[in-house]
Design an enzyme around this catalytic site. Structure first.
Site, short mmCIF file in Angstrom:
data_model
loop_
_atom_site.label_atom_id
_atom_site.label_comp_id
_atom_site.label_asym_id
_atom_site.label_seq_id
_atom_site.Cartn_x
_atom_site.Cartn_y
_atom_site.Cartn_z
N GLY A 281 0.86 -1.15 -0.09
CA GLY A 281 -0.09 -0.10 -0.03
C GLY A 281 0.85 1.34 -0.05
O GLY A 281 0.67 2.38 -0.84
N ALA A 282 1.75 1.18 0.93
CA ALA A 282 2.56 2.45 1.17
C ALA A 282 3.57 2.14 2.05
O ALA A 282 3.71 1.22 2.58
CB ALA A 282 1.75 3.82 1.68
N MET A 283 4.62 3.02 2.08
CA MET A 283 5.83 3.11 3.01
C MET A 283 6.40 4.27 3.67
O MET A 283 6.41 5.20 2.97
CB MET A 283 7.20 2.61 2.11
CG MET A 283 8.47 2.40 2.88
SD MET A 283 8.04 0.91 4.20
CE MET A 283 9.36 1.53 5.42
N HIS A 317 -2.14 6.10 8.35
CA HIS A 317 -1.20 5.10 8.92
C HIS A 317 0.27 5.34 8.61
O HIS A 317 0.97 5.37 9.52
CB HIS A 317 -1.56 3.90 8.10
CG HIS A 317 -0.68 2.80 8.54
ND1 HIS A 317 -1.17 1.62 9.37
CD2 HIS A 317 0.32 2.18 7.97
CE1 HIS A 317 -0.29 0.86 9.73
NE2 HIS A 317 0.90 1.01 8.90
N GLU A 318 0.65 5.81 7.53
CA GLU A 318 2.11 6.15 7.20
C GLU A 318 2.34 7.42 8.12
O GLU A 318 3.54 7.40 8.58
CB GLU A 318 2.28 6.47 5.69
CG GLU A 318 1.86 5.11 4.71
CD GLU A 318 2.12 3.95 5.38
OE1 GLU A 318 3.33 3.84 5.93
OE2 GLU A 318 1.28 2.73 4.91
N HIS A 321 3.11 6.53 11.61
CA HIS A 321 4.42 5.92 11.69
C HIS A 321 5.61 6.70 12.12
O HIS A 321 6.52 6.19 12.57
CB HIS A 321 4.81 5.12 10.52
CG HIS A 321 4.29 3.63 10.36
ND1 HIS A 321 4.35 2.83 11.33
CD2 HIS A 321 3.91 2.96 9.31
CE1 HIS A 321 4.20 1.64 11.03
NE2 HIS A 321 3.67 1.63 9.98
N GLU A 340 3.74 -2.08 13.86
CA GLU A 340 2.44 -2.00 12.86
C GLU A 340 1.35 -2.30 13.57
O GLU A 340 0.15 -1.70 13.29
CB GLU A 340 2.70 -3.40 12.00
CG GLU A 340 3.96 -3.15 10.97
CD GLU A 340 3.70 -1.73 10.02
OE1 GLU A 340 2.63 -1.33 9.95
OE2 GLU A 340 4.64 -1.38 9.51
#
Ligand code: B3K
Ligand code: ZN
Length: 897
Positions: A281-283, A317-318, A321, A340
């Site tokens: 999805g993404a980082m 979410h990202e 993080h 996570e």
């Protein structure tokens, strides 16, 4: 691959792989013997010959022997030179391995310079540095940095990075990396360069580089202490109008984290780059997130309401993080859930605050029940903190992520919101800037709240879904209700026996009018479960609890809000379930009652099918559905969820073995009967909720589209021409993708004779909109009709498909295996053959994505013996492939074990 581990992998013994497989164990953790004080990377970008110059300032740790070699990871690198303090190292100075090198007898403090050549253009694994659609991009988590340069590629080695990028100025006007750009300029022969400096120490997995010609959306955010942060979103040319929602989502996330957790952003710039070829999805790379276009681009025409929410959730979410993952990171990859599970929990809360808590909870639990329960009951079952792995990328699982988030949610249930927040504050105070463990997190929660979490820790070490069986006894003369709770947990690979978990069971009691009865717990014996408010703490294998002043007519509502990730068994009567479905004040349990009702009908019908008798079920279920549909106090999204029959993957997890044909027939029978009996109701509610006219995206409009879609779905189950016409009208008049894709799906999945013409027209209309084409592929792949297998065969050669693109693979092949049970499980085995062929075609190109596909065979033991055999055969064939990737090897060999 060398086997340096002291343990033996028994899977590898059984399946006799062509290569030796190294298993990594959590218990083998050793700190890295050297500190990397700073990292300087210089990239000269070229498709087949990118040169990476690396300078590391290194210091041996105090207690380390002077002859300790310096081990660096490195994969697919061509070493051009290596020097210590400027002196080239001869052959005797270092040793090379397949996966790295060792510098022998290095001094105590020194600089190491290496120069390597890599080939981003031929890197189809989409891990490390790769070139796709004319742009450079990186993905380093979990172990991709070692494909860029020689480095201790492990999360507990943290350092400050300075990065110089050099490339052709015209082709790559934007050169990006983590942190702040401190220098840039033009060079000779049309090249230019940029230098980036990230002031925060970070592990290599958070490194990122992007270079390309993008369109750029900029904005800014003022933090709670008044600092201005520049926000930038980079997308493919022409997509700028589809990034506004992402930008707004980012600002909402930044604000939310300040307000809810007091967490502020720390750099002066936050960049997001959207790429079409991405494995997930993404980082969350520090200051430079890289996203799958699917989670950035969204417009009314091209994205559904769900897509809009997903974009907001993944952006959140990202962003979250940055604290839970980047500022405090993981000591080793076994601790992945530390970042996570916690970050998923945070994004779930964020979405709930932006949308609706009840609806969001149901959606999150649906994922647990359909996917996580399946994983926990299958060959890949692992605790949220796994004990071993062959390929780390295989452990970015729904267990580590979503069950991990459930464990975090339980802290909040046990400690309260304030207690949870206190625990987080202590966690950040203690560990900011460190690489830590799940144990450190538990201790922070424990110390901040003086709360004993000894038994709670078992959620980290034991795999499997616990079952909680509840029975009740009512003593009319005393007006007392005694509940008896019993927990058990099935054996999972490597874990035969389980110790009791600490399970918070949230309970309510409902009176005959549907009102909540005040809970008065009455301690009867020492061994009774402790009750705090409405939470019963089940700590032992079996415990009871007594409630006083309970009226004779009452129904317990157990595991409200899904207060623990367990399977609940309570022997409700049909009328109890119908009552709860109509009245439970806990929206999760209200939904749950309906799901149980539908499941029960379906399993009864399955038995009737086995007995060969005429199908029938209690009609009161139909009335219950009608009442819910007519309930004017309920939101359309909740209604849509409550009136949707559980999916096949959820149903499968409720029984030990299944007759898939019967299950699908029974489910279809129930749907059809609901459609027929309530035809006028579906039509009426469709007409009142389906909106033609200006598009709105407020909560009310989204809810209306949701329930209208469900009504149309039931109407289509009637297989009547008026329904087809209604769907066609919706498709043709739609001014938004929610209505359009719902209608298209219903048409393509129906028996409407012209459906393929409709599908073709949709494709023609949207062929230049990649993300819409992906929806189209998924709709084609999930058509339950028998022709689908031939269609998806030819779609492999269709211009819309590309095996190298993970989104396409997930849309066509992933959707087929995961959401088309009748065709994937075809009795002739063609569904299995199809999947196996794609895995074989893909494993050398993209090991990660092909391993994900392989997981579709994991539940083979649940099926009839013929299907079992067919799936086993495919797994065996996959395992016999030459130079099979360890990613696929791990999944396939564990499935057969
Ligand atoms: N941390 C990344 C996932 C990396 C997956 C590596 N195979 C995205 C996320 O969870 O936010
Ligand atoms: Zn994450």
């Amino acid at each position: 691959m060398s086997d340096s581990s002291s343990h033996q992998d028994s899977a590898s013994q059984e399946q006799a792989p062509q290569q030796e497989v190294q298993v990594h164990y959590r218990s083998d953790y050793r700190p890295y013997p050297y500190d990397i004080e700073s990292v300087y990377l210089a990239f000269d970008l070229a498709p087949n010959a990118t040169v990476v110059d690396t300078t590391l300032t290194i210091q041996r740790k105090a207690d380390v022997a002077s002859n300790e070699p310096l081990r660096l990871d490195g994969v697919d690198l061509e070493l051009l030179s290596i020097a210590i303090d400027g002196e080239e190292l001869g052959q005797e100075g270092y040793r090379s391995f397949d996966d790295g090198l060792e510098v022998l007898n290095p001094p105590k403090r020194f600089t190491l310079t290496t120069k390597v050549k890599i080939s981003p253009d031929t890197n189809t694994s989409l891990e490390g540095l790769y070139l796709s659609s004319g742009k450079y991009c990186t993905q380093c988590e979990a172990e991709g940095f070692r494909k860029i340069t020689f480095y201790p590629d492990r999360p507990d080695v943290m350092s400050t990075f300075t990065v110089r990028i050099e490339a052709d100025a015209e082709q790559f006007p934007h050169l990006l990396s983590n942190g702040n750009r401190i220098e840039h300029g033009d060079l000779e022969t049309g090249k230019h360069f940029a230098v980036w400096e990230d002031p925060f120490k970070k592990p290599s997995y958070l490194f990122a580089l992007c270079a390309g010609d993008y369109d750029l959306l900029t904005s800014s955010f003022t933090t709670m202490t008044g600092r201005d942060v520049r926000l930038e979103i980079y997308v493919d040319k022409g997509k700028l109008d589809q990034c506004h929602h992402a930008m707004e989502s980012l600002k909402k996330a930044m604000k939310w984290d300040e307000e809810v957790f007091g967490l502020e952003y720390d750099l002066d710039i936050y960049m997001i780059v959207a790429v079409g070829d991405f494995n997930m999805g993404a980082m969350e790379n520090k200051g430079l997130n890289i996203f799958n276009t699917k989670y950035v681009l969204a417009s009314q025409d091209t994205a559904t309401d769900t897509d809009f929410i997903d974009v907001e959730a993944v952006i959140g979410h990202e962003y979250f993080h940055n604290w839970t993952g980047n500022r405090v990171t993981c000591r080793d990859w076994f601790q992945l859930s530390l970042k996570e599970g916690l970050t998923v929990f945070r994004d779930q809360e964020f979405t709930a605050d932006q949308t609706d808590h009840g609806v969001k909870r149901i959606e999150d639990v649906k994922v647990i029940r359909s996917h996580q329960f399946a994983e926990d009951a299958g060959p890949m079952a692992h605790p949220i903190r796994p004990d071993s792995y062959i390929e780390m990328n295989n452990f970015y699982t729904v267990t580590v992520y979503n069950k991990g988030a459930e464990i975090i949610r339980m802290y909040q249930t046990l400690l309260g919101r304030d207690g949870f927040k206190r625990g987080l504050d202590v966690y950040f105070e203690r560990h900011d800037g460190q690489a830590v463990t799940c144990e450190d997190f538990v201790r922070a929660m424990e110390d901040a709240n003086h709360y004993d979490l000894k038994q709670f820790r078992r959620w980290y070490s034991q795999a499997g879904t616990p079952e909680v069986e509840v029975t009740s006894q009512y003593e009319a003369d005393k007006r007392q209700l005694r509940l008896h709770l019993k927990q058990s947990c099935p054996a999972t690979p490597g874990q035969e026996e389980k110790e009791p978990f600490h399970i918070p069971v949230k309970i309510g009691l409902i009176d005959e009018l549907g009102n909540d009865i005040e809970l008065k717990a009455l301690p009867v014996s020492e061994s009774d479960a402790r009750v705090e408010g409405d939470i019963v703490h089940l700590m032992a294998g079996e415990q009871s609890v007594t409630f006083d002043e309970v009226p004779e007519k009452h129904i317990p509502s157990i595991l409200r809000g899904f207060s623990a990730p367990v399977k609940l068994r309570y022997d409700y009567s049909l009328s109890d379930l119908i009552f709860l479905f109509a009245h439970d004040s806990d929206s999760f349990n209200r939904w749950q009652a309906g799901q149980e009702l539908f499941s029960r009908v379906i399993f009864d019908l399955c038995e009737q099918l086995s007995d060969g008798i005429e199908l029938s079920f209690d009609e009161s279920v139909i009335n219950a559905a009608k009442n819910l549909l007519d309930d004017s106090g309920l939101d359309g999204q909740f209604k849509s969820l409550a009136l949707t029959i559980p999916g096949v993957s959820t149903l499968i997890e409720q029984v030990d073995s299944i007759n898939i044909d019967h299950l699908i027939t029974a489910r279809q029978f129930l749907k059809r009967r609901l459609a027929e009996e309530l035809e006028l109701d579906w039509l009426l509610h469709y007409q009142t909720n389906h909106h033609i006219g200006d598009f709105e995206q407020d909560k009310g409009s989204v809810a209306k589209r949701a329930i209208a879609g469900t009504c149309l779905c039931y109407l289509m189950a009637l297989e009547k021409d008026d329904a087809y016409q209604l769907a066609l009208k919706q498709l043709n008049n739609a001014n938004n993708m929610t209505d359009a894709s719902t209608a298209l799906q219903l048409i393509v999945h129906s028996n409407y004779s012209e459906k393929m013409k409709v599908a073709e027209a949709f494709y023609q209309k949207w062929q230049n909109e990649e993300l819409v084409v992906n929806k189209w592929l998924a709709i084609m792949a999930t058509d339950p009709s028998d022709e689908t297998i031939d269609r998806i065969e030819s779609l492999l050669d269709h211009p819309s498909f590309e095996l190298k693109n993970p989104n396409k693979v997930r849309s066509l092949i992933g959707a087929f295996t995961g959401a088309n049970p009748s065709q994937f499980h075809r009795a002739d085995g063609r569904g299995y053959e199809y999947l196996a062929r794609q895995i074989k075609a893909l494993y050398a190109i993209n090991p990660q994505v092909s391993a994900r596909l392989t997981g579709a065979f994991n539940r083979w033991r649940k099926f009839d013996s013929e299907r079992q055999l067919k799936m086993q055969q495919q797994l065996q064939e996959i395992l016999s492939m030459p130079e099979l990737s360890k990613d696929v090897y791990e999944i396939a060999s564990k499935a057969l074990k």
